[in-house]
Enzyme design. Structure first.
Site, PDB file in Angstrom:
ATOM      1  N   ASN A 123       0.808  -1.214   0.000  1.00 60.73           N
ATOM      2  CA  ASN A 123       0.000   0.000   0.000  1.00 60.73           C
ATOM      3  C   ASN A 123       0.841   1.264   0.000  1.00 60.73           C
ATOM      4  O   ASN A 123       0.325   2.361   0.204  1.00 60.73           O
ATOM      5  CB  ASN A 123      -0.944   0.001   1.208  1.00 60.73           C
ATOM      6  CG  ASN A 123      -2.013  -1.070   1.084  1.00 60.73           C
ATOM      7  OD1 ASN A 123      -2.486  -1.363  -0.013  1.00 60.73           O
ATOM      8  ND2 ASN A 123      -2.381  -1.671   2.208  1.00 60.73           N
ATOM      9  N   CYS A 161       3.338   6.940   7.302  1.00 61.16           N
ATOM     10  CA  CYS A 161       4.701   7.361   7.005  1.00 61.16           C
ATOM     11  C   CYS A 161       5.085   6.844   5.630  1.00 61.16           C
ATOM     12  O   CYS A 161       4.874   5.665   5.323  1.00 61.16           O
ATOM     13  CB  CYS A 161       5.664   6.826   8.070  1.00 61.16           C
ATOM     14  SG  CYS A 161       7.396   7.186   7.771  1.00 61.16           S
ATOM     15  N   HIS A 206       3.007   2.460   2.107  1.00 61.38           N
ATOM     16  CA  HIS A 206       3.357   3.162   3.348  1.00 61.38           C
ATOM     17  C   HIS A 206       4.114   2.192   4.252  1.00 61.38           C
ATOM     18  O   HIS A 206       4.112   0.973   4.036  1.00 61.38           O
ATOM     19  CB  HIS A 206       2.129   3.764   4.047  1.00 61.38           C
ATOM     20  CG  HIS A 206       1.097   2.766   4.458  1.00 61.38           C
ATOM     21  ND1 HIS A 206      -0.226   3.077   4.574  1.00 61.38           N
ATOM     22  CD2 HIS A 206       1.186   1.458   4.797  1.00 61.38           C
ATOM     23  CE1 HIS A 206      -0.905   2.026   4.950  1.00 61.38           C
ATOM     24  NE2 HIS A 206      -0.075   1.025   5.099  1.00 61.38           N
TER      25      HIS A 206
END
Length: 426
Positions: free
Chosen positions: A319, A356, A321
């Site tokens: 995904n 993040c 991240h």
């Protein structure tokens, strides 16, 4: 007529074949207009001089270093000298040795495969879920999967790291979704979620570790899901020792949906709720919710600060991240080495505030507090020990994760620090 008789005599030899052949040899090459070429086409008549020239070339022997060499090979001479065996039915059969050798090789390979399949382990747990596929329990709601602790998954304490156990939880959750046929093209997304570009993101995680497994231990992980509020899902895990059945770890988490393109939180669509609703269990969380507020840390209140943390390419999931397990390692990065050497992580509570990405620069902050033991901790959490508060943030100050960790002395469970392995002397 002569040509046809010669051809017939070549294919159907009779008693007078020698006379016919000698008569044919006495005739000049190219005589008669009915000579056949190599391909059965009527050849053109050759002149007498041409016939003599071909005959002379055919009779000439090649020379090697001035010595005439015959055209016949040694194999031909031996074949001519040896008496020919009578043609029977048996000596006209093919050589079956190659076929027998191939069949023998196939049977030996099959026997080896059956030997591997029928191999019996010395310990009954060595082949516990050997292929790590997992299975749905008879109730149809709980998924179970076993993991063997590998040598590269243990740390300096000769036990599995917390990151290893958390990876087992994540793997079990994904295999649970796949086993019920709801795994779409995302990281745990169902088909209806994939159509709407929705993915799961974790907002809160609580973990209590009773005992850390060692190398070659086998852990049994049970996982199930339940609703959490109107737009959330709760997933719980119960990890046991496969041989003894004792609890190794308990964990509970809350997940919500986020749009993969806009990166904004989303409600659960009714179509998705219809997909996953039948797999929800009607039971409370395996760990009582720790409702204590996680205080914010800054440079003035933190005891330890670790800067310059950057995600690697391998830290990203599909995904795009950073995987939530990686955050745990970053949080522990700022814990003092004195605690890591004398204590072990007994429990933690994490609140995820922001995702993040690969270009992020992070800072890890830690504040150490002695556990006052005032009874404010939830039931089942570690009692006496050291409590730390954590903050993982971007360099700009945006919060990624707030956390609280609890540590107990390593000797509390009979765990002794044996030190590094000694090299063998010769």
């Amino acid at each position: 007529m002569v040509a046809s008789m010669a051809v017939a005599s070549a294919f159907f030899p009779g008693p007078s074949s020698s006379s016919v052949v000698s008569a044919k040899a006495s005739k000049a090459i190219g005589e008669g207009p009915e000579n056949l070429g190599v391909r059965g086409i009527v050849a053109k008549p050759m002149s007498v001089s041409g016939a003599m020239e071909v005959k002379a070339q055919a009779q000439a022997l090649p020379k090697v270093n001035g010595t005439k060499v015959g055209l016949k090979t040694e194999a031909q001479k031996v074949e001519e000298d040896s008496p020919s065996a009578p043609r029977t039915f048996y000596n006209q059969l093919p050589d079956w040795s190659f076929l027998f050798a191939a069949i023998t090789t196939i049977f030996l390979a099959a026997e080896k495969q059956f030997t591997l399949i029928d191999w019996k382990p010395r310990r009954p747990d060595m082949l516990a879920d050997a292929f790590g596929l997992g299975k749905i329990m008879p109730d149809g709601l709980v998924f179970r999967q076993n993991f063997s602790i590998r040598s590269y998954e243990i740390g300096a304490d000769r036990t599995a790291s917390i990151e290893t156990l958390m990876n087992h939880l994540q793997e079990t959750a994904l295999n649970h979704v796949r086993s019920v046929g709801l795994l779409g093209d995302g990281f745990g997304s169902t088909p209806e979620m994939s159509k709407r570009n929705l993915i799961w993101v974790v907002t809160k995680m609580q973990v209590i570790v009773e005992k850390y497994p060692s190398w070659e231990d086998v852990v049994e992980v049970d996982s199930w899901v339940a609703p959490s509020g109107k737009n959330g899902m709760r997933r719980d895990w119960h990890v046991r020792d496969y041989r003894t059945g004792k609890t190794v770890l308990r964990a509970t988490s809350v997940w919500v949906m986020m749009n993969k393109q806009t990166r904004k939180l989303s409600k659960i669509p009714e179509e998705v709720r219809a997909e996953i609703g039948s797999y929800f269990v009607d039971r409370g969380p395996i760990i009582e919710d720790d409702s204590r507020k996680l205080a914010k840390l800054d440079d003035s209140t933190a005891d330890y600060v670790r800067k310059g943390l950057t995600p690697r390419w391998g830290d990203l999931d599909i995904n795009q991240h950073v995987n939530n397990v990686k955050y745990i390692g970053w949080i522990i990065e700022s814990a003092p080495i004195s605690i890591l050497e004398s204590h072990e992580l007994a429990g933690m509570t994490l609140e995820y505030r922001r995702e993040c990405g690969k270009d992020s620069m992070l800072q890890s902050l830690t504040a150490v507090d002695d556990d006052d033991g005032d009874g404010s901790a939830p039931e089942g959490s570690p009692g006496a020990g050291i409590e730390c508060r954590h903050l993982l943030r971007l360099e700009c100050g945006a919060e990624i994760v707030r956390g609280r960790t609890e540590w107990r002395p390593k000797r509390a469970q009979g765990l002794e620090t044996k030190g590094p392995l000694q090299a063998a002397t010769v």
